[in-house]
Scaffold this motif. Sequence first.
Motif, PDB file in Angstrom:
ATOM      1  N   HIS A 224       0.846  -1.199   0.000  1.00 57.29           N
ATOM      2  CA  HIS A 224       0.000   0.000   0.000  1.00 57.29           C
ATOM      3  C   HIS A 224       0.879   1.246   0.000  1.00 57.29           C
ATOM      4  N   GLY A 225       1.030   1.889  -1.132  1.00 57.03           N
ATOM      5  CA  GLY A 225       1.804   3.127  -1.199  1.00 57.03           C
ATOM      6  C   GLY A 225       3.230   2.926  -0.728  1.00 57.03           C
ATOM      7  N   ASP A 226       3.615   3.700   0.297  1.00 59.62           N
ATOM      8  CA  ASP A 226       4.976   3.607   0.825  1.00 59.62           C
ATOM      9  C   ASP A 226       5.089   2.604   1.964  1.00 59.62           C
ATOM     10  N   ALA A 227       4.048   1.827   2.207  1.00 62.27           N
ATOM     11  CA  ALA A 227       4.085   0.840   3.288  1.00 62.27           C
ATOM     12  C   ALA A 227       5.096  -0.250   2.954  1.00 62.27           C
ATOM     13  N   PRO A 228       5.652  -0.909   3.975  1.00 63.27           N
ATOM     14  CA  PRO A 228       6.567  -2.020   3.704  1.00 63.27           C
ATOM     15  C   PRO A 228       5.848  -3.142   2.975  1.00 63.27           C
ATOM     16  N   VAL A 229       6.627  -3.972   2.294  1.00 65.41           N
ATOM     17  CA  VAL A 229       6.040  -5.055   1.512  1.00 65.41           C
ATOM     18  C   VAL A 229       5.188  -5.950   2.392  1.00 65.41           C
ATOM     19  N   LEU A 230       5.686  -6.320   3.566  1.00 61.41           N
ATOM     20  CA  LEU A 230       4.942  -7.190   4.465  1.00 61.41           C
ATOM     21  C   LEU A 230       4.487  -6.426   5.701  1.00 61.41           C
ATOM     22  N   PRO A 231       3.228  -6.587   6.107  1.00 57.28           N
ATOM     23  CA  PRO A 231       2.806  -6.037   7.392  1.00 57.28           C
ATOM     24  C   PRO A 231       3.503  -6.774   8.523  1.00 57.28           C
ATOM     25  N   ALA A 232       3.483  -6.188   9.706  1.00 56.32           N
ATOM     26  CA  ALA A 232       4.255  -6.730  10.825  1.00 56.32           C
ATOM     27  C   ALA A 232       3.977  -8.205  11.114  1.00 56.32           C
ATOM     28  N   PRO A 233       2.704  -8.662  11.189  1.00 60.78           N
ATOM     29  CA  PRO A 233       2.476 -10.082  11.477  1.00 60.78           C
ATOM     30  C   PRO A 233       3.062 -11.015  10.421  1.00 60.78           C
ATOM     31  N   ALA A 234       2.914 -10.620   9.141  1.00 60.47           N
ATOM     32  CA  ALA A 234       3.459 -11.452   8.069  1.00 60.47           C
ATOM     33  C   ALA A 234       4.987 -11.443   8.091  1.00 60.47           C
ATOM     34  N   LEU A 235       5.571 -10.297   8.411  1.00 55.26           N
ATOM     35  CA  LEU A 235       7.025 -10.214   8.495  1.00 55.26           C
ATOM     36  C   LEU A 235       7.554 -11.115   9.604  1.00 55.26           C
ATOM     37  N   LYS A 236       6.852 -11.146  10.717  1.00 54.50           N
ATOM     38  CA  LYS A 236       7.246 -12.026  11.825  1.00 54.50           C
ATOM     39  C   LYS A 236       7.208 -13.485  11.401  1.00 54.50           C
ATOM     40  N   LEU A 237       6.171 -13.852  10.680  1.00 52.45           N
ATOM     41  CA  LEU A 237       6.051 -15.222  10.191  1.00 52.45           C
ATOM     42  C   LEU A 237       7.163 -15.542   9.205  1.00 52.45           C
ATOM     43  N   ALA A 238       7.414 -14.630   8.266  1.00 52.94           N
ATOM     44  CA  ALA A 238       8.463 -14.862   7.276  1.00 52.94           C
ATOM     45  C   ALA A 238       9.824 -15.022   7.945  1.00 52.94           C
ATOM     46  N   THR A 239      10.092 -14.199   8.956  1.00 53.21           N
ATOM     47  CA  THR A 239      11.365 -14.294   9.675  1.00 53.21           C
ATOM     48  C   THR A 239      11.498 -15.648  10.354  1.00 53.21           C
ATOM     49  N   ARG A 240      10.411 -16.114  10.944  1.00 50.47           N
ATOM     50  CA  ARG A 240      10.448 -17.420  11.618  1.00 50.47           C
ATOM     51  C   ARG A 240      10.688 -18.539  10.618  1.00 50.47           C
ATOM     52  N   TRP A 241       9.965 -18.524   9.494  1.00 51.12           N
ATOM     53  CA  TRP A 241      10.150 -19.570   8.505  1.00 51.12           C
ATOM     54  C   TRP A 241      11.586 -19.595   7.991  1.00 51.12           C
ATOM     55  N   ARG A 242      12.127 -18.426   7.722  1.00 51.63           N
ATOM     56  CA  ARG A 242      13.508 -18.379   7.229  1.00 51.63           C
ATOM     57  C   ARG A 242      14.482 -18.929   8.257  1.00 51.63           C
ATOM     58  N   SER A 243      14.268 -18.591   9.528  1.00 46.38           N
ATOM     59  CA  SER A 243      15.162 -19.070  10.579  1.00 46.38           C
ATOM     60  C   SER A 243      15.091 -20.581  10.722  1.00 46.38           C
ATOM     61  N   GLU A 244      13.966 -21.176  10.293  1.00 48.30           N
ATOM     62  CA  GLU A 244      13.787 -22.622  10.376  1.00 48.30           C
ATOM     63  C   GLU A 244      14.144 -23.321   9.072  1.00 48.30           C
ATOM     64  N   GLY A 245      14.671 -22.563   8.118  1.00 46.13           N
ATOM     65  CA  GLY A 245      15.221 -23.175   6.923  1.00 46.13           C
ATOM     66  C   GLY A 245      14.367 -23.153   5.678  1.00 46.13           C
ATOM     67  N   THR A 246      13.228 -22.455   5.700  1.00 44.69           N
ATOM     68  CA  THR A 246      12.392 -22.396   4.510  1.00 44.69           C
ATOM     69  C   THR A 246      12.931 -21.361   3.526  1.00 44.69           C
ATOM     70  N   PRO A 247      13.288 -21.763   2.299  1.00 48.72           N
ATOM     71  CA  PRO A 247      13.696 -20.772   1.289  1.00 48.72           C
ATOM     72  C   PRO A 247      12.496 -19.889   0.948  1.00 48.72           C
ATOM     73  N   LEU A 248      12.670 -18.589   1.072  1.00 52.72           N
ATOM     74  CA  LEU A 248      11.534 -17.682   0.949  1.00 52.72           C
ATOM     75  C   LEU A 248      11.936 -16.445   0.159  1.00 52.72           C
TER      76      LEU A 248
END
Length: 292
Positions: A224-248
């Motif tokens: 949305h406009g200048d908003a970050p690509v991922l909202p905070a909840p989704a960013l938290k999830l993406a960070t967790r998946w990456r830390s657990e080895g999911t290529p993202l």
Amino acid sequence: MMNATTSLLPFFLPASDGQRYCLLHLPAPGQAARGGIIYIHPFAEELNKSRHVAAMQARAFAALGYSVLQLDLYGCGDSSGDFGDARWSIWRNDLHLACAWLARRVDGPLTLWGLRLGALLALDVAAHPPLPLARLLLWQPELDGPRVIDRFLRLRLAGRMLGNGGNTEAPGHAREELAAGRAVEVAGYLLAPELARAIDTFDAATVASALRPSVPVYWLEYAHGDAPVLPAPALKLATRWRSEGTPLAIAGFGDGAFWSSAELMACPQLLETTRHLCRDWLDQPEGERDEG
């Protein structure tokens, strides 16, 4: 307009409880097969609003050598059943059926591509082996089931307010009806309590822990406009998946929320961003493609 070298095959896929309407987008005759892609549509009216964008992307995939299967889930679109009879377990079985059908007919790896709630269904299916998947493509994934149902029920409140001269039912009434085991009507769709409960189980914590993909994930989110690509909840999830080895791999697009727009949107940025984000397999030489 369809690419002149690709073709489209509409058909009904037999299932134990009727038929599933399918559109199969095929590469040009003689073009080397690169794999299959199964598209999973979003929830309720979002299916109709987004069908044209999904078709444009399916044709683009077919032009690159992929066979793309667009499937109407049970109770949706032109498939058998009524929406009020739809169940999450039936939809999951629909995808297993579609994957098995396509795998028998297409050489190369399989990709699940889901939009909105269809992306959540793709994650759920991918978490239940044995399904020979190479990757997941998620367009604007829904990652919190209770929010999906709450947002859907707000359409009921809005519709009743407009239709009853400003009078509406008490907030939470529809939730109470579902909890009591009674279906509720929302914008022309009958929502069964069993389906609502199943979607409700996929809260943010469950998605993070139970649906972590074991295959590469390509994730596109409306920015949305200048908003970050991922909202905070989704960013938290993406960070967790990456830390657990999911290529993202993640990217944003700015065309707009085409799944809820009153007018049809072309979404060229979404299609171009998808091509760029997925270039490691879309542009991969035939001799070097992964085998899933």
